[in-house]
Motif scaffolding. Structure first.
Motif, PDB file in Angstrom:
ATOM      1  N   THR A   1     -15.633  -2.530   2.683  1.00  0.00           N
ATOM      2  CA  THR A   1     -15.462  -3.846   3.307  1.00  0.00           C
ATOM      3  C   THR A   1     -16.302  -3.945   4.573  1.00  0.00           C
ATOM      4  N   ARG A   2     -16.211  -2.926   5.427  1.00  0.00           N
ATOM      5  CA  ARG A   2     -17.010  -2.934   6.665  1.00  0.00           C
ATOM      6  C   ARG A   2     -18.500  -2.935   6.361  1.00  0.00           C
TER       7      ARG A   2
ATOM      8  N   LEU B   1      -8.021   3.467  -0.776  1.00  0.00           N
ATOM      9  CA  LEU B   1      -7.894   2.560   0.369  1.00  0.00           C
ATOM     10  C   LEU B   1      -8.932   2.866   1.438  1.00  0.00           C
TER      11      LEU B   1
ATOM     12  N   SER C   1     -11.830   0.255   2.401  1.00  0.00           N
ATOM     13  CA  SER C   1     -11.950  -0.159   3.810  1.00  0.00           C
ATOM     14  C   SER C   1     -13.377   0.038   4.303  1.00  0.00           C
TER      15      SER C   1
ATOM     16  N   SER D   1       0.802  -1.226   0.000  1.00  0.00           N
ATOM     17  CA  SER D   1       0.000   0.000   0.000  1.00  0.00           C
ATOM     18  C   SER D   1       0.830   1.269   0.000  1.00  0.00           C
TER      19      SER D   1
ATOM     20  N   ARG E   1     -10.253  -9.032   1.530  1.00  0.00           N
ATOM     21  CA  ARG E   1      -9.068  -8.401   0.943  1.00  0.00           C
ATOM     22  C   ARG E   1      -7.832  -9.210   1.321  1.00  0.00           C
TER      23      ARG E   1
END
Length: 106
Positions: free
Chosen positions: A33-34, A26, A30, A11, A46
């Motif tokens: 994803t949550r 990113l 993130s 990253s 991921r």
């Protein structure tokens, strides 16, 4: 259930700094994803090249892409075991499409 996998490279760049666009991507991924993992019909996983290296060789298509294109292939996004994007993170509209059109609110 829709399964989304994102195979990510490192990253940060060699200098230890990130481009502002990458930082924004990113942060958005993130949050996605949550948000998506709270739903019962979607799972987003991921994989980080440094921490989850074995995952990158478990799927021959991912390994072949990286062998052919190197780090430029990353990130690689798979949806239900099919590669749908490479070289960039999926956008929010793309995530919505991957989730059968159900709106992804971030």
């Amino acid at each position: 259930m829709t399964q989304i996998k994102i195979y990510e490279g490192t990253s940060s760049c060699a200098t230890g700094q990130m481009e502002s666009g990458l930082v924004a991507d990113l942060a958005r991924i993130s949050m996605a994803t949550r948000t998506l993992n709270q739903r019962e019909d979607v799972q987003l996983v991921r994989y980080d090249l440094m921490q989850d290296g074995s995952q990158f060789i478990c799927d021959q298509r991912v390994a072949d892409l990286i062998a052919a294109k190197g780090g430029a292939a990353l990130p690689i996004t798979m949806v239900d075991n099919e590669i749908v994007k490479q070289g960039r993170y999926p956008t929010t509209p793309e995530l919505t499409r991957y989730c059968d059109g159900t709106s992804v609110t971030l």
